[in-house]
Design a protein around this motif. Structure first.
Motif, PDB file in Angstrom:
ATOM      1  N   GLN A 264       0.752  10.677   0.900  1.00  0.00           N
ATOM      2  CA  GLN A 264       0.363   9.332   1.326  1.00  0.00           C
ATOM      3  C   GLN A 264       1.355   8.762   2.334  1.00  0.00           C
ATOM      4  O   GLN A 264       0.962   8.122   3.316  1.00  0.00           O
ATOM      5  N   HIS A 265       2.654   8.986   2.093  1.00  0.00           N
ATOM      6  CA  HIS A 265       3.662   8.544   3.063  1.00  0.00           C
ATOM      7  C   HIS A 265       3.376   9.181   4.432  1.00  0.00           C
ATOM      8  O   HIS A 265       3.429   8.505   5.470  1.00  0.00           O
ATOM      9  N   GLU A 267       0.519  10.485   5.690  1.00  0.00           N
ATOM     10  CA  GLU A 267      -0.727  10.024   6.311  1.00  0.00           C
ATOM     11  C   GLU A 267      -0.570   8.637   6.916  1.00  0.00           C
ATOM     12  O   GLU A 267      -0.956   8.396   8.066  1.00  0.00           O
ATOM     13  N   SER A 268       0.026   7.715   6.167  1.00  0.00           N
ATOM     14  CA  SER A 268       0.176   6.348   6.670  1.00  0.00           C
ATOM     15  C   SER A 268       1.194   6.277   7.804  1.00  0.00           C
ATOM     16  O   SER A 268       0.988   5.552   8.789  1.00  0.00           O
ATOM     17  N   LYS A 271      -0.362   7.357  11.047  1.00  0.00           N
ATOM     18  CA  LYS A 271      -1.245   6.320  11.592  1.00  0.00           C
ATOM     19  C   LYS A 271      -0.445   5.243  12.307  1.00  0.00           C
ATOM     20  O   LYS A 271      -0.790   4.830  13.422  1.00  0.00           O
ATOM     21  N   SER A 343       7.488  -0.451   1.903  1.00  0.00           N
ATOM     22  CA  SER A 343       7.856  -0.244   3.307  1.00  0.00           C
ATOM     23  C   SER A 343       9.114  -1.035   3.640  1.00  0.00           C
ATOM     24  O   SER A 343       9.321  -2.148   3.143  1.00  0.00           O
ATOM     25  N   ILE A 367       7.592   3.953   5.959  1.00  0.00           N
ATOM     26  CA  ILE A 367       6.227   3.584   5.635  1.00  0.00           C
ATOM     27  C   ILE A 367       5.975   3.903   4.164  1.00  0.00           C
ATOM     28  O   ILE A 367       6.017   5.060   3.743  1.00  0.00           O
ATOM     29  N   GLU A 370       1.683   1.055   0.890  1.00  0.00           N
ATOM     30  CA  GLU A 370       0.719   0.007   1.194  1.00  0.00           C
ATOM     31  C   GLU A 370      -0.402   0.557   2.088  1.00  0.00           C
ATOM     32  O   GLU A 370      -0.278   1.648   2.657  1.00  0.00           O
ATOM     33  N   ASP A 371      -1.456  -0.206   2.239  1.00  0.00           N
ATOM     34  CA  ASP A 371      -2.535   0.194   3.143  1.00  0.00           C
ATOM     35  C   ASP A 371      -2.010   0.240   4.581  1.00  0.00           C
ATOM     36  O   ASP A 371      -1.383  -0.718   5.059  1.00  0.00           O
ATOM     37  N   ALA A 372      -2.250   1.345   5.273  1.00  0.00           N
ATOM     38  CA  ALA A 372      -1.727   1.509   6.637  1.00  0.00           C
ATOM     39  C   ALA A 372      -2.268   0.444   7.574  1.00  0.00           C
ATOM     40  O   ALA A 372      -1.555  -0.038   8.467  1.00  0.00           O
TER      41      ALA A 372
END
Length: 388
Positions: A264-265, A267-268, A271, A343, A367, A370-372
């Motif tokens: 997840q870290h 991927e966000s 982005k 973050s 990051i 949280e939602d990116a």
């Protein structure tokens, strides 16, 4: 398992969870103690300090051994893992153990600031000479090795400017010369870069970061080959360094979910990094997975993925406007460390003595989970408020 190699995610879940340590419990429990009681004098006098054997609180309990064993299993070719109360101690203690007065240590010029300070103060007082080298030197490290060089420290990627070092090339040269190599592998963890398999002798983690994962524990580890492990463990006990069982337990708890969190870290962060790269008021985006980051080709060759920490350059900004930008962020906390679920942001100014930083006027982001999209919106709002 029919000859199939066990996946890292399974190792994270199963590692260190011996039945003799946990009984019928899922997790190895917290064992808090200073004193271990013996049945008789012969048993007392026959005991010796060793992992996995109850002797005294300093040598640990099953709570510690479970984490140590799990971290070792993540590094194929490793003999064992020494635990430390902080990530910095996991760097400084092996250096104190493996270096002697008159020795020389080679250190990358983008090294973690407190490590540089340790080299320039304590090691200098102990008459150990530190020479800094360009982190992108690669096989050229051979030209820097002198008669007194005994160790090479690596940090890949660098914690501020993110250069990726050619670790296998440097380790090959070092091994041919009988020189020990130590790598700060905190950014990647063994999941993204199995350091021992790449030729590193001592793989170091600030386990405060991704291993803990929840911004609630100070912890470090050093995983070493058979040539160095016992020496490091003994020296750590001789120096009286120990990890609290509660902190070791938190490390084991965090370790179980590290693979999921790292994905997840990654991927966000990608982005956010790609979004920043498109902004005209942003210069270089120093993320190892981006083609123009120094050492990207090496990252692509050697790493299994990327994590959540990277830096970017604010074009044409002075320190005051950079501070205003940082102060305007709401979802990014202003604070040291990284690797937790939250973050974080820091204004950073790299210190260099023998090489040039790839960019200046940097902002470092961690990051979190949280939602990116929300993080990008927060960054965009900060750019607007800072007049960028």
């Amino acid at each position: 398992m029919s000859g199939r190699k066990q996946g890292d995610s399974t190792t994270l879940v199963e590692g260190g969870r011996r039945r003799e340590w946990r009984g019928r419990l899922v997790n190895v429990p917290v064992e808090r103690t200073s004193t271990i009681l013996f049945d008789n004098v012969d048993e007392l006098l026959g005991s010796r300090p060793q992992l996995g054997s109850y002797r005294y609180g300093l040598q640990g309990t099953a709570t510690h051994w479970a984490l140590s064993e799990a971290l070792t299993e993540l590094e194929p070719g490793a003999a064992g893992t020494v635990l430390y109360p902080t990530g910095l101690a996991a760097i400084t203690t092996p250096l104190l153990t493996l270096l002697s007065p008159g020795d020389e240590l080679l250190v990358p010029d983008n090294v973690y600031g407190p490590t540089r300070k340790f080299c320039q103060t304590i090691l200098k007082r102990l008459q150990v000479t530190t020479r800094y080298y360009d982190p992108l030197v690669g096989v050229g490290i051979a030209e820097l090795i002198g008669d007194k060089t005994r160790a090479i420290l690596l940090e890949s990627p660098g914690s501020l400017t993110m250069e990726v070092q050619d670790v296998p090339a440097i380790c090959t040269v070092a091994r041919e010369r009988g020189i020990v190599t130590l790598l700060d592998n905190t950014w990647a963890t063994p999941l993204l870069f199995p350091a021992i398999a790449a030729g590193v002798d001592v793989s170091i983690l600030a386990a405060t970061k991704y291993v803990g994962g929840h911004a609630d524990v100070m912890l470090g580890s050093a995983t070493a080959t058979d040539q160095y492990f016992e020496r490091m463990q003994t020296a750590t006990w001789d120096l009286g360094l120990a990890v609290s069982p509660d902190d070791a337990w938190l490390g084991s708890r965090g370790l179980r979910t590290m693979a999921v969190r790292l994905k997840q870290h990654e991927e966000s962060a990608l982005k956010v990094a790609h979004w920043l790269k498109e902004r005209p008021d942003v210069g270089m985006v120093l993320h190892p997975a981006l083609p123009d980051c120094p050492g990207h080709d090496i990252w692509k060759r050697d790493f299994e993925g990327s994590s959540g920490l990277f830096s970017f350059e604010l074009k044409g900004a002075d320190k005051a406007s950079r501070a205003k930008f940082v102060d305007s962020l709401r979802l990014f906390g202003i604070g040291y460390s990284w690797g937790g679920y939250e973050s974080l942001v820091l204004p950073v100014d790299p210190v260099r003595t023998v090489s040039k930083a790839p960019a200046s006027n940097l902002v470092r982001l961690h990051i979190g989970l949280e939602d990116a999209g929300d993080l990008i919106a927060d960054l965009e709002s900060a750019f607007d408020q800072a007049g960028r």
